[in-house]
Design an enzyme around this catalytic site. Structure first.
Site, mmCIF file in Angstrom:
data_model
loop_
_atom_site.group_PDB
_atom_site.id
_atom_site.type_symbol
_atom_site.label_atom_id
_atom_site.label_comp_id
_atom_site.label_asym_id
_atom_site.label_seq_id
_atom_site.Cartn_x
_atom_site.Cartn_y
_atom_site.Cartn_z
ATOM 1 N N GLY A 60 0.799 -1.222 0.000
ATOM 2 C CA GLY A 60 0.000 0.000 0.000
ATOM 3 C C GLY A 60 0.826 1.263 0.000
ATOM 4 N N LYS A 92 -3.685 -12.893 1.589
ATOM 5 C CA LYS A 92 -3.988 -11.844 2.574
ATOM 6 C C LYS A 92 -5.497 -11.774 2.783
ATOM 7 C CE LYS A 92 -2.873 -7.084 3.865
ATOM 8 N NZ LYS A 92 -2.036 -5.917 3.532
ATOM 9 N N PHE A 145 -7.308 0.405 -5.376
ATOM 10 C CA PHE A 145 -6.262 -0.211 -6.209
ATOM 11 C C PHE A 145 -5.804 0.725 -7.324
ATOM 12 C CE2 PHE A 145 -7.406 -5.002 -5.408
ATOM 13 C CZ PHE A 145 -6.768 -4.932 -4.172
ATOM 14 N N ASN A 155 -6.018 -7.506 6.614
ATOM 15 C CA ASN A 155 -6.164 -6.244 5.896
ATOM 16 C C ASN A 155 -6.936 -5.234 6.758
ATOM 17 O OD1 ASN A 155 -6.248 -4.386 3.664
ATOM 18 N ND2 ASN A 155 -6.261 -6.126 2.257
ATOM 19 N N SER A 173 -9.144 -6.518 0.179
ATOM 20 C CA SER A 173 -9.377 -5.082 0.154
ATOM 21 C C SER A 173 -10.872 -4.807 0.134
ATOM 22 C CB SER A 173 -8.732 -4.446 -1.081
ATOM 23 O OG SER A 173 -9.158 -3.103 -1.223
ATOM 24 N N ASN A 215 -12.224 -2.110 -0.929
ATOM 25 C CA ASN A 215 -12.478 -0.991 -1.835
ATOM 26 C C ASN A 215 -12.642 -1.383 -3.304
ATOM 27 O OD1 ASN A 215 -12.266 0.912 0.321
ATOM 28 N ND2 ASN A 215 -10.047 0.657 0.240
ATOM 29 N N THR A 216 -12.654 -2.684 -3.588
ATOM 30 C CA THR A 216 -12.956 -3.177 -4.938
ATOM 31 C C THR A 216 -14.203 -4.044 -4.843
ATOM 32 O OG1 THR A 216 -10.647 -3.133 -5.680
ATOM 33 C CG2 THR A 216 -12.151 -4.609 -6.850
#
Length: 345
Positions: free
Chosen positions: A60, A206, A112, A235, A170, A172-173
């Site tokens: 990140g 992860k 991403f 995460n 993640s 955010n996707t």
């Protein structure tokens, strides 16, 4: 305060994403001295990876592998860059990165953002060879077959990284975390195993902290069934603890930093119980001191990763954690970190 820590303090006065970009640039151009040799007591092993110390950089910070030479000089035992997706993508609209000062935390919804796999692979081809470098793989937002994106990344980066991390956690996707379910995970890991073939490069997975112990147990078994080399726990979280006080606490995205400590530790303990020593674990989330790193190692982690704490503590945190760990290891009679892993269970 060292020069690198002073620089970090100055960057905290800027917009978070601008500060991040300047930090990457500074790591590219600043002639940092080579770190001294690590204390031998800090040696550890994660699967097939021998590490000089257990303190790694989480993915990140350097999404595009642009500052690996500078990062390798900060004393990390290993550095993970990415996440990278096959195609370049801009990520979510700004603002998308928020500092929660009162909580020593970060919220991000970056999405991403990266320059794509080809640019990433080119930079990895110029990586520092004396450092352990990992590559974190993601999937493009609009791809219909996300597993295919991970396979493409694994194939393209063959021979360029010391290990590869499959990031299915993640927040955010859209749809990404659904890959943590057993059926989807079996499909993904099976396709990765086929693409991997006889390549000895370790592959890590992860996962999110927002999973039940049973869900983590299923992921551990799937990881073992498909020959993964380690699990990174964990995460960012979608949870918003009631303890948060900062004005931006309600922003959407993944929360990292100090408030994640408890949830990440619970996830680590669940993974350690489920794996029973069969699968190496790397702890991430809220690690901001030698004491916290020591607690995660004793809870079952062979190594730890930090990121958000660097924003508040500066890069000198790496050396401080290592000094503290070395002292604790010797005080307890251990000759390496590996000997201390899981001793609290």
């Amino acid at each position: 305060m060292g020069l690198t820590d002073l620089g970090a303090a100055l960057l905290r006065t800027l917009d978070p994403e601008t500060a991040h970009q300047l930090a990457i640039r500074a790591l590219q151009v600043t002639p940092l001295p080579a770190p001294g040799a690590d204390d031998p007591v800090l040696r550890t092993r994660v699967g097939r990876l021998d590490l000089p110390n257990p303190v790694g950089l989480a993915a990140g910070l350097d999404k595009n592998g642009e500052a690996l030479h500078g990062l390798a000089r900060l004393g990390f035992g290993f550095v993970e860059c990415g996440s990278v997706t096959p195609l370049a993508q801009p990520g979510n609209p700004r603002p998308r990165l928020f500092r929660l000062y009162q909580d020593r935390a970060i919220i991000n919804r970056m999405g991403f953002n990266n320059a794509g796999l080809d640019a990433f692979a080119t930079r990895l081809g110029r990586r520092p060879t004396q450092a352990v470098i990992g590559a974190n793989l993601g999937a493009n937002k609009d791809t219909e077959d996300k597993a295919a994106d991970y396979v493409q990344g694994l194939i393209r980066l063959k021979g360029l990284a010391d290990y590869v991390t499959v990031n299915v956690s993640s927040p955010n996707t859209p749809g990404l975390r659904a890959l943590q379910g057993r059926a989807a995970l079996d499909d993904l890991l099976g396709r990765l195993a086929e693409a991997r073939g006889e390549d000895p490069t370790p592959v890590f997975l992860k996962i999110a902290p927002d999973l039940t112990a049973d869900e983590i147990g299923l992921i551990v078994e799937a990881s073992l069934d498909h020959g993964l080399d380690a699990l990174i726990v964990s995460n960012t979280t979608l949870d918003r603890p009631d303890s948060l006080r900062s004005p931006d606490r309600g922003e959407a995205g993944g929360l990292s930093g100090a408030p994640l400590k408890s949830r990440a530790t619970e996830a680590l303990r669940a993974a350690a119980e489920a794996s029973a020593g069969r699968l190496p674990l790397i702890a991430v989330g809220g690690i901001d001191s030698g004491a916290e790193a020591w607690a995660r190692i004793r809870a079952g982690a062979a190594a730890v990763q930090i990121y958000s704490a660097l924003i508040y503590e500066g890069p000198g945190l790496v050396a401080r954690i290592k000094r503290d760990l070395a002292a604790r290891l010797r005080a307890e009679g251990f000759s390496t970190v590996s000997e201390a892993v899981g001793t609290a269970r």
